[in-house]
Motif scaffolding. Sequence first.
Motif, PDB file in Angstrom:
ATOM      1  N   PHE A  80       0.771  -1.187  -0.033  1.00  0.00           N
ATOM      2  CA  PHE A  80      -0.135   0.025   0.118  1.00  0.00           C
ATOM      3  C   PHE A  80       0.930   1.258  -0.144  1.00  0.00           C
ATOM      4  N   PHE A  81       1.991   1.479   0.850  1.00  0.00           N
ATOM      5  CA  PHE A  81       2.897   2.147   0.732  1.00  0.00           C
ATOM      6  C   PHE A  81       3.646   2.377  -0.704  1.00  0.00           C
ATOM      7  N   VAL A  82       4.159   1.498  -1.233  1.00  0.00           N
ATOM      8  CA  VAL A  82       4.763   1.618  -2.412  1.00  0.00           C
ATOM      9  C   VAL A  82       4.023   1.826  -3.724  1.00  0.00           C
ATOM     10  N   ALA A  83       2.728   1.261  -3.716  1.00  0.00           N
ATOM     11  CA  ALA A  83       2.080   1.494  -4.830  1.00  0.00           C
ATOM     12  C   ALA A  83       2.202   2.727  -5.532  1.00  0.00           C
ATOM     13  N   TYR A  84       2.196   3.142  -6.802  1.00  0.00           N
ATOM     14  CA  TYR A  84       2.133   4.593  -7.352  1.00  0.00           C
ATOM     15  C   TYR A  84       3.305   5.456  -7.138  1.00  0.00           C
ATOM     16  N   GLN A  85       4.288   4.793  -6.408  1.00  0.00           N
ATOM     17  CA  GLN A  85       5.517   5.524  -6.422  1.00  0.00           C
ATOM     18  C   GLN A  85       6.714   5.061  -7.588  1.00  0.00           C
ATOM     19  N   PRO A  86       7.640   6.073  -7.399  1.00  0.00           N
ATOM     20  CA  PRO A  86       8.419   5.833  -8.835  1.00  0.00           C
ATOM     21  C   PRO A  86       9.494   4.603  -8.474  1.00  0.00           C
ATOM     22  N   ASP A  87       8.981   3.438  -8.375  1.00  0.00           N
ATOM     23  CA  ASP A  87       9.940   2.261  -7.902  1.00  0.00           C
ATOM     24  C   ASP A  87       9.075   1.032  -8.496  1.00  0.00           C
ATOM     25  N   ALA A  88       8.719   0.803  -9.841  1.00  0.00           N
ATOM     26  CA  ALA A  88       8.023  -0.472 -10.091  1.00  0.00           C
ATOM     27  C   ALA A  88       8.754  -1.763  -9.749  1.00  0.00           C
ATOM     28  N   PRO A  89       9.986  -1.869  -9.541  1.00  0.00           N
ATOM     29  CA  PRO A  89      10.646  -3.292  -9.245  1.00  0.00           C
ATOM     30  C   PRO A  89      10.514  -3.305  -7.957  1.00  0.00           C
TER      31      PRO A  89
END
Length: 417
Positions: free
Chosen positions: A181-190
């Motif tokens: 939930f935190f990582v989603a839609y941030q600039p680090d898809a891997p």
Amino acid sequence: MPSDASPDPYATPIAFGQRLKILRTRRGMTRAQLGGLVDGKTASWVRAVEEGRLQTPKLVTILRLAEVLRVRDLSELTGDQSAPVALFTGPGHPRLRAVKDAIDAFPLATARPAPPTPHLQARLARAWAARHSAPNHREVIGALLPDLIRDARLTVRQADRTAERRAAQAALSEVYSLSQFFVAYQPDAPLLWRVAERGMVAAQESEDPHTIGVAAWLTAQAHRDSGPGHYDAADAVTAEALRFLTPLLPEASDDVLAITGALTFEAGYTAARRRETGTAWRYWDEARSLAERLPADYYHPVTSFSRAIMGAHAVTVAVELRSGGESVRQATASDTTAIPSRPRRARHRIEEARGYHLDGQPDVALDTLARAHEAAPETIKYNGYAKAIVIEETESKSPERRRRASELAARLGLLAV
């Protein structure tokens, strides 16, 4: 560069149509698929744009193309580097680095005793409660995640007995769920994919049906949000999870019943993205039947699945089917106040705004987005659909609408204040 590699849209100045073709190909989409998702354009229209036989589309169409292709910045599609505007990838939260470092680290030698699994579970419960109640929910869980990630891994490593290890793996999988939930839609898809995959591995090691269901739900979402080329993978994950969970339903706990309902709706969500109207609404109806078996005040802490959420889910289905009138009808029928989670309530407001915008009611859409911002600013800040509407209306022919859209754009960080 290998001869069969796609060119980099930034390597040399290239035309809009060439960029469109590159980005469409990278998404694994045919011209017919892309055209159908852009307000009913044809494959021949897409080809004409790509080959430069048609002029660069108007802003409203460019924004729709960016939405469908899920580009990181409008400049990735237009080539204009003077004012890049992040759309479907957020600006990168200040706590992203600390969370990423905790996820990437693999300490092998430590004498520190691990916290017991019940202690981790209590911290997770508090973290989910904080996420649902805080307007700055990414800031809140971003502060908690690094220690949770490190402690959960340590608990798994130090668990001696089989039952203890399985319980620890369930807690670790839940930590990864919170991380997604935190990582989603941030600039680090891997990083997002590492989190999703590790969450699924830990869930399978736990052998806990509810934990497996949650990990499958999040993995399916990651596939679905990666574009049409990943819809089959999303469907496969969802279908397999439902085959696993459905036989358990006669004696299932509320949590297992809820995650089954969430996965059922997820199948409908992907069907709506495919514009499969009957299939989408059939899955929504099946999910509603499962929700009605839950207590009236039940609310799943990860998926938000509940009786209260089904109205919001109906709006989402109608919006993804690009049905403006039905979206507005469902928005009018839904009860936003019944959703206890601030970020989920904000997301529902955004879906309502999309519906109003589809229905040709841009002023109502802007009002609704303003209410989404009031509920949870960090939700709308990372939502590409909301930002696309705001950007489009900053060029409205109506001076008053331009003013209101510009003010909201400034609050979202899209324009210089």
